[in-house]
Design an enzyme around this catalytic site. Sequence first.
Site, PDB file in Angstrom:
ATOM      1  N   GLU A 140       9.663 -15.829 -46.284  1.00  0.00           N
ATOM      2  CA  GLU A 140       9.672 -16.861 -47.336  1.00  0.00           C
ATOM      3  C   GLU A 140      10.793 -17.844 -47.060  1.00  0.00           C
ATOM      4  O   GLU A 140      11.771 -17.496 -46.414  1.00  0.00           O
ATOM      5  CB  GLU A 140       9.998 -16.225 -48.702  1.00  0.00           C
ATOM      6  CG  GLU A 140       9.018 -15.221 -49.203  1.00  0.00           C
ATOM      7  CD  GLU A 140       9.605 -14.413 -50.364  1.00  0.00           C
ATOM      8  OE1 GLU A 140      10.730 -14.711 -50.825  1.00  0.00           O
ATOM      9  OE2 GLU A 140       8.917 -13.482 -50.796  1.00  0.00           O
ATOM     10  N   LYS A 189      14.188 -19.621 -47.652  1.00  0.00           N
ATOM     11  CA  LYS A 189      15.418 -19.299 -48.383  1.00  0.00           C
ATOM     12  C   LYS A 189      15.838 -20.583 -49.090  1.00  0.00           C
ATOM     13  O   LYS A 189      16.281 -21.538 -48.459  1.00  0.00           O
ATOM     14  CB  LYS A 189      16.510 -18.823 -47.441  1.00  0.00           C
ATOM     15  CG  LYS A 189      17.754 -18.375 -48.181  1.00  0.00           C
ATOM     16  CD  LYS A 189      18.721 -17.671 -47.260  1.00  0.00           C
ATOM     17  CE  LYS A 189      19.816 -16.954 -48.042  1.00  0.00           C
ATOM     18  NZ  LYS A 189      20.612 -17.848 -48.852  1.00  0.00           N
ATOM     19  N   ASP A 228      17.908 -23.125 -51.248  1.00  0.00           N
ATOM     20  CA  ASP A 228      19.348 -23.320 -51.423  1.00  0.00           C
ATOM     21  C   ASP A 228      19.632 -23.744 -52.863  1.00  0.00           C
ATOM     22  O   ASP A 228      19.786 -24.916 -53.161  1.00  0.00           O
ATOM     23  CB  ASP A 228      19.826 -24.394 -50.440  1.00  0.00           C
ATOM     24  CG  ASP A 228      21.321 -24.308 -50.227  1.00  0.00           C
ATOM     25  OD1 ASP A 228      21.942 -23.331 -50.704  1.00  0.00           O
ATOM     26  OD2 ASP A 228      21.870 -25.220 -49.590  1.00  0.00           O
ATOM     27  N   TYR A 269      10.591 -15.384 -56.854  1.00  0.00           N
ATOM     28  CA  TYR A 269      10.233 -14.567 -55.684  1.00  0.00           C
ATOM     29  C   TYR A 269      10.519 -13.088 -55.867  1.00  0.00           C
ATOM     30  O   TYR A 269      10.409 -12.308 -54.935  1.00  0.00           O
ATOM     31  CB  TYR A 269      10.979 -15.069 -54.437  1.00  0.00           C
ATOM     32  CG  TYR A 269      12.469 -15.265 -54.656  1.00  0.00           C
ATOM     33  CD1 TYR A 269      13.313 -14.186 -54.887  1.00  0.00           C
ATOM     34  CD2 TYR A 269      13.025 -16.537 -54.651  1.00  0.00           C
ATOM     35  CE1 TYR A 269      14.663 -14.369 -55.105  1.00  0.00           C
ATOM     36  CE2 TYR A 269      14.380 -16.730 -54.869  1.00  0.00           C
ATOM     37  CZ  TYR A 269      15.193 -15.636 -55.093  1.00  0.00           C
ATOM     38  OH  TYR A 269      16.525 -15.815 -55.315  1.00  0.00           O
ATOM     39  N   LYS A 282      19.315 -17.643 -41.010  1.00  0.00           N
ATOM     40  CA  LYS A 282      19.740 -18.989 -41.399  1.00  0.00           C
ATOM     41  C   LYS A 282      19.545 -19.961 -40.245  1.00  0.00           C
ATOM     42  O   LYS A 282      19.933 -19.679 -39.119  1.00  0.00           O
ATOM     43  CB  LYS A 282      21.219 -18.969 -41.800  1.00  0.00           C
ATOM     44  CG  LYS A 282      21.496 -17.994 -42.935  1.00  0.00           C
ATOM     45  CD  LYS A 282      21.720 -18.710 -44.237  1.00  0.00           C
ATOM     46  CE  LYS A 282      23.179 -18.736 -44.546  1.00  0.00           C
ATOM     47  NZ  LYS A 282      23.534 -19.458 -45.720  1.00  0.00           N
ATOM     48  N   CYS A 317      47.270 -48.284 -55.068  1.00  0.00           N
ATOM     49  CA  CYS A 317      45.896 -48.699 -54.771  1.00  0.00           C
ATOM     50  C   CYS A 317      45.877 -49.518 -53.475  1.00  0.00           C
ATOM     51  O   CYS A 317      46.633 -50.476 -53.334  1.00  0.00           O
ATOM     52  CB  CYS A 317      45.342 -49.526 -55.923  1.00  0.00           C
ATOM     53  SG  CYS A 317      43.770 -50.304 -55.522  1.00  0.00           S
ATOM     54  N   CYS A 329      45.102 -53.365 -54.447  1.00  0.00           N
ATOM     55  CA  CYS A 329      45.949 -54.237 -55.257  1.00  0.00           C
ATOM     56  C   CYS A 329      47.393 -53.756 -55.324  1.00  0.00           C
ATOM     57  O   CYS A 329      48.247 -54.432 -55.888  1.00  0.00           O
ATOM     58  CB  CYS A 329      45.392 -54.376 -56.670  1.00  0.00           C
ATOM     59  SG  CYS A 329      45.530 -52.866 -57.640  1.00  0.00           S
ATOM     60  N   CYS A 338      42.707 -46.122 -59.611  1.00  0.00           N
ATOM     61  CA  CYS A 338      43.535 -47.311 -59.774  1.00  0.00           C
ATOM     62  C   CYS A 338      43.369 -47.756 -61.217  1.00  0.00           C
ATOM     63  O   CYS A 338      42.253 -47.934 -61.696  1.00  0.00           O
ATOM     64  CB  CYS A 338      43.059 -48.407 -58.819  1.00  0.00           C
ATOM     65  SG  CYS A 338      43.692 -50.027 -59.257  1.00  0.00           S
ATOM     66  N   CYS A 392      42.229 -55.234 -60.527  1.00  0.00           N
ATOM     67  CA  CYS A 392      42.168 -54.922 -59.095  1.00  0.00           C
ATOM     68  C   CYS A 392      40.933 -55.614 -58.489  1.00  0.00           C
ATOM     69  O   CYS A 392      39.825 -55.474 -59.010  1.00  0.00           O
ATOM     70  CB  CYS A 392      42.063 -53.409 -58.915  1.00  0.00           C
ATOM     71  SG  CYS A 392      41.702 -52.910 -57.227  1.00  0.00           S
TER      72      CYS A 392
END
Length: 702
Positions: free
Chosen positions: A114, A116, A118, A251, A340, A434, A437, A456, A461
């Site tokens: 089957e 796998k 994630d 499953y 995997k 930043c 700026c 920031c 900015c």
Amino acid sequence: MTKTAASARHAALAAEIRAHDHAYYVLARPTISDAAYDRLYHELLDLEQRFPELATPESPSRRVGGEPLSEFQSVTHGVPMLSLDNTYSRAEVREFVGRVQRLLPGVDLEWTVEPKIDGVAVNLRYEGGRLTVGATRGDGATGDDVTANLRTIRSVPLVLARPHPAARRPASPRQSDLFEPAPAGPAPEIPEVLEVRGEVFMSRAGFARLNADREAAGEEVFANARNATAGSLKQLDPRVVAGRPLDMVLYGVGVIRGRAVPSSQSALLGWLQALGFRTPERWWVCRSLEELDAAIAELDSVRRGLAYETDGAVIKLNSWALRERCGSTAKAPRWAIAFKYAPEQACTRLKAITVQVGRTGALTPVAELEPVLLAGSTISRATLHNEEDLRRKDIRVGDWVLVEKAGEVIPAVVGVAPGRRTGTERLFRFPQACPECGSRVSKDSLGGDEGVAWRCLNPDCPARIRGRIEHWCCRGAMDIEGGGEVLVAQLVKTGLVTDVADLYRLRVAEVAALDRMGDKSARNFLEGIEASKQRDLWRLVFGLGILHVGAGVAKSLGRHFPTLDELAHATQERLTQVEDVGAVIAASVFQWFSDPQHQRLIERLRAAGLNFTSALHRPAATAGPLAGQTFVLTGTLPGMSRETATARIEALGGRVAGSVSPKTDYVLAGDDPGSKLEKARRLGIRVIDEAEFRRLAGESGA
Ligand code: IVH
């Protein structure tokens, strides 16, 4: 309509809606148009408003209910939720098969393969065919009770009912000879207690949409679909979860009581499907190492076409009797293994780290890479997420790094290639000012579900100004043609534009004088700006870029408020009455409109002639003395029937809801009130009797 007739109609509607949900969410084969579905659904809601007792927890209308939790309860799994041994090598798969064969000498072994998936493993418990508890795997012995969140997943049945005839498709094309079909005719008998197990995930498409919306709303994006799924399931407010595109594939099983269990994995998958669950769309039965190898390879070639991310193949012994003979270790069964697939990765040099400043001021480190080919395209930049991530992975400038691309996600640096450091690599110091700026940065949380970012704080900015103007012009907001990155950068740099209101003062000659602009393109741009004055209110509100206000929330605001002025003057309390708006969003909107600089901006937009009215607004809710008020009825009123009370409330502009929530204004209680009264008291909602209701409704002498 009599109660009996209403109840019969309700049952028929609920069954029909469930069948359509199953066809749409489980089989991906819609059997009805959206409009026709909406009609059924609204008829169901209407019935439940008139006969609130029909709104049982299993009603299709009750996927989201109740208030946010303060914490999750723990659930001890009746059968532990084990994990799987993993391998990346085909040789180890062969060793595994050999090991099982030695445990079962002389037996012809059959395997299932089957995908796998994630995602996040979850156990669903059904008692008497009704979903009672859904829990995460946790440490395998105990997990979190996330029932309310799992109820929002439309492919998860709330009741196990007789399956829709359309559900009887062959389970997977490759194993028809071994598949034990669901018994024809009556539905499979439903065990008294049934626990089913599977993976909650977010489809690639759903994940991409969610991240795009979050970006547009100025919220941090999720690194990948798995994180987004885990973060969603951890949400304490099921209303937030309902907006997340979660799905589930089953499953396995846990506790089963009151019925014989399928005797193999292939039979189980067919049985789960006949009960209405979504199961893997592809799986294989194999009888030899060669067949196993072929199935693993075939899955690898089709898995990118599946709706969800897969990182491997799960190989399981098919027969449950044989599984019993193999047993398990404390951690994992001896009869299964996960193979995997190697992720799509590339290795390249990290030349530099730059820092990008977004519209909300968030600072994101970006990897500038030696160009490298990855999953079919050349990559020269990748995200480094945030400072924490950078530290944890100990990534240094000059390092050889591994870059990975999973589905729709922007490529990410996942780590440093081991053993390739020369000592010349330099640590990256995250800027304390930043980069755009030079003003101070500070660490703050967005009030979201995924941590803190450097930000920031200077609203002037240039990077933030550019981001705000690009956002205002973008297709989903004010839709101003030509207002892309390049032009906006010039407008800001030359000082022609410092906020979105400045756009409405631009003159052709000014724009035409900019780089790569001419008279014609300048005129087109200004025409687009002119046309944007007529856009509907929700687009304007979305365009303002208020934190947490994406297009969906902006539309809800547009439906609730007739004008920008009403929205701008709304209290936080009033804001939380808006659909999809909770405390966090209400506070953000309130704060935005309380800022004098923003108030001046609004006045300049008004002076420029922008439309401040909402075409989405539904006027009915504002008419009448009970306008905008939500009532819940409980118990028997001495002098009027429920139907009469409901009709009166609606005629006066109010609304009747089936259950008490923080959005309820009044609970109208008669004799023998039920649990609704208790809940109203807990939530501090005003409880009134019939006499008081008559006064509210403006009856003289009442
Ligand atoms: S079977 C005892 N089947 O992988 C059997 N697990 O690494 C345990 N997973 O915790 C699970 N797809 O979250 C099984 N088709 C599949 C799966 C699957 C994904 C996950 C599951 C499990 C983890 C173990």
